[in-house]
Design an enzyme around this catalytic site. Structure first.
Site, mmCIF file in Angstrom:
data_model
loop_
_atom_site.group_PDB
_atom_site.id
_atom_site.type_symbol
_atom_site.label_atom_id
_atom_site.label_comp_id
_atom_site.label_asym_id
_atom_site.label_seq_id
_atom_site.Cartn_x
_atom_site.Cartn_y
_atom_site.Cartn_z
ATOM 1 C CB SER A 122 -3.018 49.046 41.476
ATOM 2 O OG SER A 122 -3.334 47.691 41.399
ATOM 3 C CG HIS A 143 0.566 46.373 38.660
ATOM 4 N ND1 HIS A 143 -0.017 46.866 37.515
ATOM 5 C CD2 HIS A 143 -0.432 46.289 39.573
ATOM 6 C CE1 HIS A 143 -1.307 47.073 37.732
ATOM 7 N NE2 HIS A 143 -1.588 46.737 38.963
ATOM 8 C CD GLU A 155 1.985 48.511 34.461
ATOM 9 O OE1 GLU A 155 2.204 49.670 34.098
ATOM 10 O OE2 GLU A 155 0.959 48.182 35.084
ATOM 11 C CG ASN A 193 -4.132 50.978 37.090
ATOM 12 O OD1 ASN A 193 -5.240 50.787 36.603
ATOM 13 N ND2 ASN A 193 -3.521 50.068 37.818
HETATM 14 N N1 NAD Z 1 -8.026 43.622 41.878
HETATM 15 C C1 NAD Z 1 -7.324 44.067 40.847
HETATM 16 O O1 NAD Z 1 -7.833 44.273 39.747
HETATM 17 C C2 NAD Z 1 -5.849 44.325 41.022
HETATM 18 C C3 NAD Z 1 -5.042 44.343 39.873
HETATM 19 C C4 NAD Z 1 -3.671 44.527 40.035
HETATM 20 C C5 NAD Z 1 -3.139 44.733 41.294
HETATM 21 N N2 NAD Z 1 -3.962 44.748 42.389
HETATM 22 C C6 NAD Z 1 -3.340 44.936 43.720
HETATM 23 O O2 NAD Z 1 -3.272 43.676 44.343
HETATM 24 C C7 NAD Z 1 -3.388 43.815 45.756
HETATM 25 C C8 NAD Z 1 -4.520 42.963 46.269
HETATM 26 O O3 NAD Z 1 -5.706 43.324 45.627
HETATM 27 P P1 NAD Z 1 -6.958 42.325 45.576
HETATM 28 O O4 NAD Z 1 -7.966 42.983 44.687
HETATM 29 O O5 NAD Z 1 -6.509 40.966 45.237
HETATM 30 O O6 NAD Z 1 -7.468 42.398 47.087
HETATM 31 P P2 NAD Z 1 -8.379 41.366 47.902
HETATM 32 O O7 NAD Z 1 -9.093 42.174 48.923
HETATM 33 O O8 NAD Z 1 -9.161 40.496 46.980
HETATM 34 O O9 NAD Z 1 -7.314 40.437 48.624
HETATM 35 C C9 NAD Z 1 -6.462 40.856 49.664
HETATM 36 C C10 NAD Z 1 -6.154 39.636 50.535
HETATM 37 O O10 NAD Z 1 -5.110 40.018 51.416
HETATM 38 C C11 NAD Z 1 -5.369 39.416 52.666
HETATM 39 N N3 NAD Z 1 -4.628 40.192 53.654
HETATM 40 C C12 NAD Z 1 -4.823 41.468 54.029
HETATM 41 N N4 NAD Z 1 -3.896 41.866 54.914
HETATM 42 C C13 NAD Z 1 -3.073 40.817 55.100
HETATM 43 C C14 NAD Z 1 -1.906 40.606 55.878
HETATM 44 N N5 NAD Z 1 -1.398 41.574 56.642
HETATM 45 N N6 NAD Z 1 -1.313 39.397 55.820
HETATM 46 C C15 NAD Z 1 -1.823 38.410 55.043
HETATM 47 N N7 NAD Z 1 -2.925 38.549 54.286
HETATM 48 C C16 NAD Z 1 -3.536 39.743 54.308
HETATM 49 C C17 NAD Z 1 -6.864 39.455 52.833
HETATM 50 O O11 NAD Z 1 -7.317 38.483 53.750
HETATM 51 C C18 NAD Z 1 -7.323 39.156 51.386
HETATM 52 O O12 NAD Z 1 -7.504 37.779 51.172
HETATM 53 C C19 NAD Z 1 -3.547 45.306 46.010
HETATM 54 O O13 NAD Z 1 -2.300 45.863 46.261
HETATM 55 C C20 NAD Z 1 -4.098 45.796 44.691
HETATM 56 O O14 NAD Z 1 -3.829 47.159 44.437
HETATM 57 C C21 NAD Z 1 -5.303 44.529 42.280
#
Ligand code: NAD
Lengths: 293, 211
Positions: A122, A143, A155, A193
């Protein structure tokens, strides 16, 4: 030259976004490998995914045969080697440049030279994430919005070194998955964002400046502009701590004063008022139930 | 509760023919006096509230200000309207520090009974809506100049990603880039925050004397 994508890997598939992205890929007919370093997380995600498709059956969106086919296309693993056959790997691991670069380096050793890598980041730069790979020309930004299984928008962003053919293949895959891609440049926060985070901060600053109550501000925005949610209600849903993290990702790179965390936001987080998840933010909540099916 | 409208045909909130005007009572029966347009603001304590219509100016510009303790039965109001599009059903009510609580209640009662949604705010330029949307429109217009994405994709992103009924660029254009310039410039002059500085496209529209 566009290559057809058949097998998709999702990294961080036990997370909020990764689980949703895996649903999107499997639902669209792709063999989908859900990879996460947390096996417990993966089994929790598998249960939620099965429940999601059960609900789709109940609502008449698909029959049980279709549900079973989708679930049969979806497998889960904690071994990165299982991603070796993937034509496309989408990463949604922690929002940390070090973690993402390291993951890309590990994928280099596992995946074929043809594999396309997509990042769901993000706030980070696609070009910077791609610098973790020995094949930066094969890395794109993809994204999704929360919740990915319900929101169509994606995106899509080429980094400085991204091969246009790779970008086109990734774009076609997004469309084939039933999503709606929009093309953006590799700039902080892309479109969504970059517009939303400062706008939400402005709403917090308006409360802090005594312009109006959170309730009056949200009502005004909803009625005058037709938004479904007021900005303060939305911040409560996003989480006030997450809003601070977004500010801390954008402000140091853009130096846009609107992107800096408002003092009131910091005080509220210090007081444990994190929004919906803590029961109180700009509004109070009886339960912390999250949305989405 | 009854209201009398001292009408001005130039009113942005209640243009000629607006149903709110037809619902008014005679002056001697009214609890609330509503003054539309840019008319003088009388001191009339016979009414529970005197509502004066505001455009870009502060309520203080109409009532005068003192040492931070100002306030009376005069309440400012503006019905939100995107340029010359039909007015919305939101009315921003503007209060001063010592505005009588009864005056705000009376103003709300009359407006809500007429079907409006009401938000109360303090007397700061841009009130609620313009203070929040003008910087966003500026940024969206700058993104267009910088080639971040196409106009259609910027707007679509807001619709699909945020559930907005329309995108920021189509909206600011519909409302008039010249009007956007006037509002943003007034906010910029007061607050000095660069986020309010009118976007280049609105400067051009102003130079071309577009609305
Ligand atoms: N939450 C949102 O609203 C949102 C929206 C759009 C994009 N994003 C992006 O999506 C990504 C994830 O966000 P999230 O909120 O789902 O996070 P989250 O913490 O819910 O999930 C992350 C997951 O990644 C796993 N993980 C971490 N390091 C790892 C690795 N090296 N290998 C394998 N698995 C690994 C963790 O165990 C966890 O299950 C980020 O880049 C975030 O910026 C989030």
């Amino acid at each position: 030259m566009t290559k057809t994508i058949q097998t998709v890997g999702v990294c961080g598939a036990a997370g909020t976004m990764g689980a949703g992205i895996a649903i999107v890929a499997a639902r669209a007919g792709f063999r989908t490998i859900a990879f996460d370093k947390s096996p417990e997380g993966l089994s929790r995600a598998a249960q939620n995914t099965a429940a999601f498709f059960d609900k789709s059956v109940q609502r008449g969106k698909m029959d049980t045969r279709m549900r079973d086919q989708i679930l049969a296309r979806l497998s889960a693993t904690s071994e990165i080697d299982a991603l070796s056959d993937c034509d496309l790997v989408i990463e949604a691991v922690f929002e940390d440049i070090g973690v993402k670069k390291q993951l890309l380096a590990e994928l280099d050793a596992v995946c074929s030279p043809e594999t396309i890598f997509a990042s769901n980041t993000s706030t980070l730069s696609i070009t910077e994430i791609a610098s973790g790979s020995t094949r930066p020309e094969r890395v794109v930004g993809m994204h999704f919005c929360l919740p990915a299984q319900l929101m169509k928008l994606v995106e899509m962003t080429p980094g400085i070194l991204t091969d246009p053919g790779v970008f086109a293949t990734a774009w076609n895959w997004t469309e084939q998955s039933g999503q709606r891609p929009v093309r953006t440049q590799d700039k902080p926060g892309f479109i969504l964002n970059a517009l939303l985070v400062p706008f939400n901060n402005d709403a917090i600053r308006a409360v802090e400046a005594g312009v109006a109550s959170a309730d009056d501000i949200d009502r005004a925005i909803k009625v005058a502009l037709g938004y479904k949610m007021g900005p303060l209600e939305l911040i409560d849903l996003i989480g006030l701590d997450t809003q601070i993290r977004l500010c801390e990702a954008f402000y140091p790179t853009t130096l846009d004063p609107r992107a800096s965390a408002p003092p009131l936001l910091r005080r509220m987080v210090a007081a444990g008022l994190l929004g919906r998840k803590s029961g109180r933010g700009f509004f109070e909540y009886e339960n912390s139930a999250m949305f989405g099916a | 509760m009854k209201y009398f409208v001292q009408e001005n045909p130039q009113s942005r909130s209640f243009p000629g023919g607006d149903p709110f005007l037809a619902g008014a009572s005679a002056r001697n029966e009214a609890d609330v006096l509503v003054i539309t347009g840019d008319a003088a603001c009388p001191q009339d304590t016979k009414f529970s509230a005197v509502l004066v219509e505001l455009d870009l100016e502060c309520l203080g510009a109409r009532t005068g200000e003192g040492d931070g303790e100002e306030g009376s039965n005069v309440v400012g109001f503006a019905r939100y309207r995107n340029g010359n599009e039909p007015p919305s059903s939101l009315i921003e009510l503007v209060r001063q520090k010592n505005t009588a609580a009864g005056a705000i209640e009376a103003a709300k009662a009359v407006l809500q009974a007429a079907g409006f949604s009401v938000s109360v705010c303090t007397d700061q330029p841009g009130r609620i809506i313009d203070r929040l949307v003008r910087p966003k429109y500026n940024v969206a217009l700058r993104f267009l100049d910088e080639g971040l994405a196409s106009r259609a994709d910027i707007d679509l992103t807001c619709q699909l990603g945020l559930g907005y009924p329309d995108g920021p660029i189509e909206r600011v254009i519909r409302g008039g880039l010249g009007r956007h310039y006037d509002i943003a410039q007034a906010l910029f002059e007061t607050y000095g925050n660069p986020g309010f500085a009118p976007a280049r496209r609105s400067v051009v529209a102003k130079q071309r004397r577009e609305n």
